[in-house]
Enzyme design. Structure first.
Site, PDB file in Angstrom:
ATOM      1  N   SER A 149       0.705  -1.092  -0.161  1.00 42.75           N
ATOM      2  CA  SER A 149       0.038   0.120   0.045  1.00 42.75           C
ATOM      3  C   SER A 149       0.957   1.139   0.121  1.00 42.75           C
ATOM      4  O   SER A 149       1.889   1.323   0.781  1.00 42.75           O
ATOM      5  CB  SER A 149      -0.938  -0.006   1.254  1.00 42.75           C
ATOM      6  OG  SER A 149      -1.057   1.376   1.660  1.00 42.75           O
ATOM      7  N   LYS A 150       0.515   2.191  -0.733  1.00 39.84           N
ATOM      8  CA  LYS A 150       1.219   3.515  -0.982  1.00 39.84           C
ATOM      9  C   LYS A 150       1.055   4.297   0.406  1.00 39.84           C
ATOM     10  O   LYS A 150       1.853   5.230   0.578  1.00 39.84           O
ATOM     11  CB  LYS A 150       0.640   4.398  -1.968  1.00 39.84           C
ATOM     12  CG  LYS A 150      -0.581   4.830  -1.870  1.00 39.84           C
ATOM     13  CD  LYS A 150      -1.174   5.710  -2.933  1.00 39.84           C
ATOM     14  CE  LYS A 150      -2.671   6.055  -2.927  1.00 39.84           C
ATOM     15  NZ  LYS A 150      -3.061   6.541  -4.082  1.00 39.84           N
TER      16      LYS A 150
END
Ligand code: GLU
Length: 495
Positions: free
Chosen positions: A252-253
């Site tokens: 996940s960013k």
């Protein structure tokens, strides 16, 4: 027929490592079978698609050394390769489905559907489209069409029984038809949804093997149904496991840089990054860790893929990149370094503010060091305002700047100024937190100019690190911040 594979990204955000991973496996599979690899741009979601993301995608694939035989930039026998240029085709097949009663009109408005969902929830049911369009008489449909009422076309789905699919990596998968929604195929503006366009294009482009992320498994029954309704032979499906963080959560960013261009900008070697992506769930027969793309193609074998959630570990990537870098001969190392400096192009961007406070040229390097670094060392006490307030500033700035389409000092300033006003904060307080997050210092070169020079990916990565350092990393905290941000900004966040 020779193998034909494709990667079909939607340019709705900065090009993602996961897309490069899927592209790499598609490329290796096609080449190993003497076939072709296609790049298709799935840009049907007009609200979220942005041209700059398509440009960045091509740029990042070129940088990585991923090459395609057919695509929007190079044409091919099945052109065009951008879905927005193929709308007439999708409409034609949607009409065919309608004629054969495999698709149906639905005139329900957004409010009506929201109401339907509320009622279902109140009855303790899982909200889903209830098939109301199916009960409309021909005369009623005709009347509504004549009155120019907006409509969508939906896919007819068997009422009961089980959808059976065969995944080349997982074997037989069964999904109850009751779990499959009556998917919208054509939207009220006449544009196709992903599902219709994807199937039509895979068929028309003669794709033999669809190799994509496992998040699409639940959509596959709908796709197979479309193949069946249209009388087409479906391709083989291979669903690759998603990339994960070392703690097994989905990449996940919010937790780490996921944009390909971040890795270019902080000076990774493209061949090393590709090598690392090649190790995601796959290994060389002799288990060697370092290999080139052509070695991977030569030894590629999809059946060696392990489904156990490949871990993208930045420490491991750093190690592998270091191995690649140290093995370069002096001339190549220096040439690569120079190429990276040229590509970063930092000095011209900061030439004006650079002169403040310098007495000698030798004062410059220390001043601009932070612009060349990847991540900077940061602790919460580096911030001058309270941790809680600093956290809000940097997190909200991250979300605001993420949507900044033209990355230049003026836009960055305007974006941040709007945010500071919305937060009712003085610019000094506001910008001091941004200064620390981005530069690690309490004062540095003019900050918006510095961020423009750093580039969007690296700037966002610095803000992300600051969020983590300030304790904003947990899901609970992140959700609370998101809620506050929504209230403040009053619009929706794209995740
Ligand atoms: N456009 C889809 C995506 O963005 C493609 C999925 C597929 O490969 O079918 O991932």
């Amino acid at each position: 027929m020779n193998a034909r594979t494709r990667v079909a990204p939607s340019p709705t955000g900065a090009p993602h490592l996961g897309t490069a991973y899927i592209a790499l496996f598609n490329l290796c599979f096609a080449k190993q079978h003497g076939g072709d690899f296609v790049l298709r741009i799935e840009d049907t979601d007009r609200d979220r698609v942005h041209q700059r993301y398509e440009k960045q995608l091509l740029e990042s694939f070129h940088w990585l050394g991923l090459t395609w035989d057919e695509g929007p930039d190079r044409g091919g026998d099945y052109a065009p390769y951008r879905q927005s240029e193929r709308y007439a085709l999708y409409r034609q097949y949607a009409e065919q489905l309608l004629e054969k009663e495999h698709a149906f009109y639905c005139f329900a408005s957004a409010e009506e559907l929201a109401h339907m969902r509320c009622e279902q929830l109140a009855r303790g049911e899982t909200p889903r489209y209830d098939g109301r369009g199916l009960s409309l008489s021909k005369a009623e449909i005709q009347r509504r069409l004549c009155a120019h009422e907006p409509y969508v076309l939906r896919l007819k789905v068997p009422e009961d029984g089980t959808a059976i699919m065969h995944d080349q990596l997982r074997g037989r998968i069964e999904i109850e038809w009751s779990q499959v929604d009556m998917q919208v195929l054509l939207k009220s503006d006449g544009s196709p949804t992903y599902h219709l366009a994807n199937v039509v294009d895979d068929h028309l482009m003669c794709i033999t093997d669809v190799i994509r992320g496992e998040e699409w498994i639940n959509s596959t029954p709908k796709h197979l149904l479309l193949y069946d309704y249209l009388g087409w032979q479906p391709p083989k499906y291979w669903h690759l496991p998603l990339l994960r963080h070392p703690d097994k959560s989905k990449l996940s960013k919010r937790r780490a840089p996921t944009g390909i261009l971040y890795y270019r900008d902080v000076g990774y070697m493209p061949a090393a990054l590709l090598n690392y992506l090649g190790r995601m769930g796959w290994s060389m027969p002799d288990e060697r860790e370092k290999f080139t793309l052509s070695e991977m193609i030569e030894h590629f074998d999809m059946t060696r893929i392990s489904l156990g959630g490949p871990i993208f570990d930045s420490a491991k990537l750093n190690w592998l990149n270091g191995v690649w870098l140290r093995e370069l001969d002096d001339a190549t190392l220096l040439a690569d370094y120079k190429k990276w400096l040229d590509q970063r192009n930092i000095l011209p961007a900061v030439a004006t503010p650079l002169r403040t406070g310098i007495n000698k040229l030798s004062d410059i390097p220390e001043k601009i060091l932070f612009l060349y670094q990847g991540d900077i060392a940061l602790v919460a006490d580096d911030f001058t305002t309270s941790h809680e307030r600093s956290l809000e500033i940097v997190q909200f700035a991250y979300w605001h700047l993420e949507r900044c389409h033209e990355w230049n000092a003026e836009n960055i300033f305007a974006t941040l100024q709007t945010l500071a006003t919305a937060m009712q904060l003085g610019l000094n307080d506001f910008f001091s937190a941004i200064f620390v997050a981005v530069s690690g210092k309490r004062d540095a070169l003019e900050i918006t100019v510095s961020m423009a020079a750093l580039g969007q990916e690296v700037s966002l990565s610095r803000l992300r690190t600051a969020v983590l350092v300030l304790g904003g990393g947990s899901k609970k905290k992140s959700r609370a911040l998101e809620k506050k941000y929504h209230q403040l900004i009053g619009d929706s966040l794209t995740s």
